[in-house]
Design a protein around this motif. Sequence first.
Motif, short mmCIF file in Angstrom:
data_model
loop_
_atom_site.label_atom_id
_atom_site.label_comp_id
_atom_site.label_asym_id
_atom_site.label_seq_id
_atom_site.Cartn_x
_atom_site.Cartn_y
_atom_site.Cartn_z
N MET A 287 -5.91 -32.17 -88.96
CA MET A 287 -6.19 -31.52 -87.45
C MET A 287 -5.47 -32.54 -86.70
O MET A 287 -5.32 -33.65 -86.61
N GLY A 288 -4.86 -32.01 -85.50
CA GLY A 288 -4.37 -32.83 -84.59
C GLY A 288 -2.96 -33.30 -84.75
O GLY A 288 -2.51 -34.18 -83.87
N GLU A 289 -2.52 -33.10 -85.85
CA GLU A 289 -1.26 -33.68 -86.26
C GLU A 289 0.01 -32.62 -86.24
O GLU A 289 -0.31 -31.37 -86.31
N ASN A 290 1.28 -33.32 -86.21
CA ASN A 290 2.23 -32.63 -86.20
C ASN A 290 3.12 -32.51 -87.49
O ASN A 290 2.88 -33.36 -88.49
N HIS A 291 4.16 -31.91 -87.40
CA HIS A 291 5.11 -32.01 -88.75
C HIS A 291 5.48 -33.23 -89.22
O HIS A 291 6.08 -34.17 -88.46
N ALA A 292 5.22 -33.47 -90.71
CA ALA A 292 5.71 -34.65 -91.19
C ALA A 292 5.16 -35.91 -90.62
O ALA A 292 5.59 -36.95 -90.75
N PHE A 293 3.73 -35.82 -90.19
CA PHE A 293 3.23 -36.89 -89.30
C PHE A 293 3.14 -38.07 -90.32
O PHE A 293 3.33 -39.21 -89.77
N HIS A 294 2.92 -37.81 -91.49
CA HIS A 294 2.26 -39.08 -92.47
C HIS A 294 3.57 -39.88 -92.88
O HIS A 294 3.63 -40.89 -93.20
N VAL A 295 5.02 -39.28 -92.89
CA VAL A 295 6.17 -40.04 -92.96
C VAL A 295 6.52 -40.63 -91.73
O VAL A 295 6.98 -41.66 -91.66
N LEU A 296 6.55 -39.85 -90.62
CA LEU A 296 7.32 -40.12 -89.39
C LEU A 296 6.19 -41.18 -88.58
O LEU A 296 6.84 -42.07 -87.88
N PHE A 298 4.00 -43.27 -90.02
CA PHE A 298 3.46 -43.85 -91.18
C PHE A 298 2.58 -44.99 -90.51
O PHE A 298 3.00 -46.09 -89.54
N GLY A 299 1.46 -45.25 -91.26
CA GLY A 299 0.42 -46.51 -91.02
C GLY A 299 -0.65 -45.97 -90.13
O GLY A 299 -1.45 -46.77 -89.77
N THR A 300 -0.56 -44.67 -89.40
CA THR A 300 -1.76 -44.40 -88.65
C THR A 300 -2.93 -43.98 -89.64
O THR A 300 -2.75 -43.90 -90.71
N GLN A 301 -4.07 -43.79 -88.90
CA GLN A 301 -5.32 -43.43 -89.80
C GLN A 301 -5.04 -42.33 -90.58
O GLN A 301 -5.48 -42.13 -91.71
N ASN A 302 -4.74 -41.05 -89.81
CA ASN A 302 -4.39 -39.83 -90.62
C ASN A 302 -3.30 -39.98 -91.64
O ASN A 302 -3.38 -39.25 -92.52
N ILE A 305 -4.90 -41.49 -94.65
CA ILE A 305 -5.90 -40.49 -95.06
C ILE A 305 -5.04 -39.42 -96.22
O ILE A 305 -5.44 -39.31 -97.26
N MET A 306 -4.08 -39.10 -95.66
CA MET A 306 -3.22 -38.15 -96.37
C MET A 306 -2.64 -38.83 -97.70
O MET A 306 -2.60 -37.98 -98.66
N ILE A 307 -2.20 -39.96 -97.46
CA ILE A 307 -1.72 -40.64 -98.69
C ILE A 307 -2.69 -40.62 -99.72
O ILE A 307 -2.31 -40.41 -100.94
#
Length: 315
Positions: A287-296, A298-302, A305-307
């Motif tokens: 929730m609250g995130e955009n496309h490919a946020f976990h790569v772009l 990187f290092g945020t809490q979400n 969690i995704m990794i």
Amino acid sequence: MESTANEVVQELPGLVKVYKDGSVERLMGSPYAPPSPQPDPETGVSSKDITISENPSISARLYLPKLTQTIEKLPILVYFHGGGFCLESAFSLFNQRYLNALVSEAKVIAVSVEYRLAPEHPLPAAYEDCWTALQWVASHSFDNEVEKDPWLLNHGDFDRLFIGGDSAGGNLVHNTALQAGAQGLKGRVKISGGFLSHPHFLCSGTEDDKSLPTLIWEFVYPSAPGGTGNALINPFGPGKPSLAGLGCSKLLVCVAEKDELRDIGIMYYNAVKESGWKGEIEVYETMGENHAFHVLNFGTQNSRIMIKRLAAFLN
């Protein structure tokens, strides 16, 4: 006045320009990052670059997590990076830091494929390269003429082979799994599972002609039979290969609430579930995130969690 050689003849606004002299300028993407033959100080992961094929030119970056014992067999992840089939690289900073984290968390060997990019190499080049790379990995499971990589040979568990990718890479995962279902892999290796994070698909009737996902497809595969209805980008509806033929035993589809591709990711999840496919499929939404946020981002809490969620899937 610009010289005619510098005239832009084709453009993906804000992303890629093609000039009259044939040169290509990429306006987005992260810089090159070298591999770490010595373990990365933060994650303990080692990496190196290898050549899979000279012609066509296909290479990869291999990742090995910190080992607790000399003879240790680990799951194998064959990874396809994102970037709309025309941006980014297996050797880029974004992908290096993301895979260091994922490999460390999941304790897998990863093979990040450097497939050829459009527009210099229009699709279906990327599909062909990813299939070639997967078959190269599978060929390590039996004796043959292929020059084998010692990391895969000594530490790869071919009963736990996964494929995964983000955005365009998620699309590549889907199409590679279908091809594996239809043709099989060398050495009778089976794909245990695949993850598709924020996958790039289109669906006739839900896309207007000016949406970015549509513009990207038309740019990277201008000669696609059927255009945006081509089965490679639009796996839905009559006349398309049956999703029941996906050649793996489990799938994880990841979506992000604010991503314009979110609804089509859910549609894909439902279509696979309803296809009669015999595997297990699950969906994971951030929730609250955009496309490919976990790569772009990187290092945020979400992102962390995704990794962890992807790592749990790979185990």
